[in-house]
Enzyme design. Structure first.
Site, PDB file in Angstrom:
ATOM      1  N   ASP A  33       0.309  -1.739   0.157  1.00  0.00           N
ATOM      2  CA  ASP A  33      -0.089   0.272   0.416  1.00  0.00           C
ATOM      3  C   ASP A  33       0.945   1.073  -0.009  1.00  0.00           C
ATOM      4  OD1 ASP A  33      -3.640   0.320   1.015  1.00  0.00           O
ATOM      5  OD2 ASP A  33      -1.962   2.282   0.813  1.00  0.00           O
ATOM      6  N   ARG A  38      -1.010   3.461   7.080  1.00  0.00           N
ATOM      7  CA  ARG A  38      -2.381   2.467   6.921  1.00  0.00           C
ATOM      8  C   ARG A  38      -1.447   1.180   7.369  1.00  0.00           C
ATOM      9  NH1 ARG A  38      -6.487  -0.464   7.612  1.00  0.00           N
ATOM     10  NH2 ARG A  38      -7.092  -1.631   6.136  1.00  0.00           N
ATOM     11  N   THR A  89     -11.482   2.567  -7.183  1.00  0.00           N
ATOM     12  CA  THR A  89     -12.334   2.435  -8.099  1.00  0.00           C
ATOM     13  C   THR A  89     -14.144   3.507  -8.165  1.00  0.00           C
ATOM     14  OG1 THR A  89     -13.616   0.341  -9.115  1.00  0.00           O
ATOM     15  CG2 THR A  89     -11.506   1.353 -10.438  1.00  0.00           C
ATOM     16  N   CYS A 264     -19.733   0.306  -3.506  1.00  0.00           N
ATOM     17  CA  CYS A 264     -21.002  -0.498  -4.573  1.00  0.00           C
ATOM     18  C   CYS A 264     -21.382   0.396  -5.516  1.00  0.00           C
ATOM     19  CB  CYS A 264     -20.629  -1.909  -3.843  1.00  0.00           C
ATOM     20  SG  CYS A 264     -18.837  -2.613  -3.450  1.00  0.00           S
ATOM     21  N   ARG A 335     -17.175   5.648   2.750  1.00  0.00           N
ATOM     22  CA  ARG A 335     -17.207   6.251   1.204  1.00  0.00           C
ATOM     23  C   ARG A 335     -18.674   6.480   0.789  1.00  0.00           C
ATOM     24  NH1 ARG A 335     -13.296   1.501  -0.614  1.00  0.00           N
ATOM     25  NH2 ARG A 335     -15.132   1.083   0.462  1.00  0.00           N
TER      26      ARG A 335
END
Length: 425
Positions: A33, A38, A89, A264, A335
């Protein structure tokens, strides 16, 4: 097939970390990453996503012949032979696909790519993206030829954030590869960790399309019940009552109305629509469903404003409490949360709005949305309380106490006893 692989997982978020842990039980894995903090947190067995089993993480750290190591150094990936990309994405402010993280990861892998290597993408994309957008980048940076020197695959992620029952290994995995032999090799690789089994798709494009439609289908179904909620609100009847009655029929699909955010369902349909429009067809059902779902936050905000007006409460300066900011219950993921739409609309009426979420990371919410969340011991007098997310902790709140002080309670999830609410979605 060589049963033991050297695997690199690119991206250690909600998808990449659980995948790295499972593969590390049977293979040598490097979790990579670019976010140094993180990686540092994970090395200390701290996971802000709450997706990892920390006992499993600790166990794979200590494995010898197999196991997991974490890195931010690209050179550490040079010995790997399989690269699995799990970067985000997202969509941009115009709701167009933002491939920048995916293309950046492809450029990076092009530097270390060798003859015989396999690159597998798990990030949600539109059909054709792997071979039309990512492969040319890999070829250009590496100087290698696709399906001659290196190979690709696509296996769409099916992680359900916050779900501790339907976890990675218990969800059937779709796989695909750029040649028949590579497809079989990729399928066997995933079969080594997925106890629910795998489904080998006939092509990469089919696998990409399967991911796009599974979330678009759910989005359309939710948009239908959200539209019903808008209709039944005008009729003065309770949507939950209607759905409960309709659900007595054996083939009724019992979806619930609500805010549709997240990485999603609230994003993927735009990827499918983008590709469709590029081919000359504007999808009507998919985009109409998106419009309905994208407007639900605005509907909730305007509904409660009208309720305040009906009680002769001054809107300017009144106080509101929003319970929940994550995009779904019992999960820290903020998100593409649609709770922000409620917040911004209430603020536009010059209301004082507090937000409380026991799951969401306060620093991330502040950085991303410029909202300073409050703790539950700072609850005070409110004119309005909106239950936006059905976190289990919210069942313990004294809603009766809020109502005794004159607050309007609006439940967007039909989560608490209706006797404690003034209205619900």
């Amino acid at each position: 097939m060589n049963t033991k692989k050297q695997i690199a997982i690119i991206g250690l978020g909600y998808v990449g970390l659980p995948l790295a842990i499972e593969f590390a039980k049977k293979h040598q894995v490097i979790g990579f990453d670019t976010n140094e903090s993180r990686v540092a947190e994970l090395n200390k067995l701290e996971d802000r996503t709450h997706e990892a089993n920390l006992d499993d993480l600790q166990a794979v750290f200590s494995e010898a012949e197999v196991g997991l190591t974490l890195s931010v150094n690209l050179a550490d990936l040079a010995a790997c032979t399989v690269y699995i990309v799990t970067v985000p994405t997202p969509i941009d402010h115009l709701k167009r696909p933002d491939l920048q993280p995916l293309l950046s990861a492809s450029k990076m892998l092009g530097i270390v790519l060798k003859v015989g290597d396999i690159v597998i993408y798990e990030s949600t994309v539109y059909p054709g993206c792997t071979e039309e957008d990512c492969v040319p980048v890999l070829e250009k940076i590496s100087g290698l030829k696709y399906n001659i020197d290196f190979f690709c695959g696509y296996s769409p992620e099916r992680i359900n954030p916050g779900d501790k029952i339907n976890t990675l290994t218990k969800i059937k995995k779709v796989t695909s590869g750029s040649t028949t032999a590579i497809a079989e090799e990729i399928d066997q690789l995933y079969a080594s960790i997925i106890t629910a089994g795998t489904h080998l798709a006939p092509s990469i494009k089919v696998a990409e399309a399967s991911k796009a439609i599974e979330n678009a289908q759910r989005d359309v179904n939710i948009s239908f019940v959200n539209e019903l909620a808008l209709i039944f609100d005008r009729m003065g009847i309770d949507t939950a009552d209607v759905l409960a009655a309709a659900a007595t029929k054996w083939n009724f699909l019992n979806y619930k109305p609500g805010l549709v955010g997240g990485h999603c369902i609230g994003v993927d349909p735009y990827y499918l629509a983008h590709k469709s429009e590029a081919l000359g067809y504007k999808p009507e059902v998919i985009l109409s469903g998106r419009r309905v779902n994208d407007n639900m936050g605005m509907f909730v905000a305007n509904k409660v404003i009208k309720m305040l007006v009906a009680r002769n409460k001054a809107i300017n300066g009144s106080k509101a409490l929003i319970l929940g900011f994550a995009f779904k219950e019992n999960c820290p993921d903020t998100r593409n949360t649609k709770v922000i739409d409620i917040y911004r609309e209430l603020k536009s009426f010059s209301m004082h709005v507090d937000v409380h979420d026991p799951w969401a990371n306060a620093d991330e919410v502040k950085a991303e949305y410029n909202i300073q969340m409050i703790e539950n011991n700072r609850f005070e007098h409110y004119d309005l309380v909106i239950l936006a997310v059905a976190h289990r902790q919210f069942l313990e709140i004294d809603y009766g106490g809020f109502r005794k002080k004159g607050a309007i309670i609006f439940d967007t999830k039909s989560f608490i006893d209706r006797d404690l609410t003034d209205a619900r979605l």
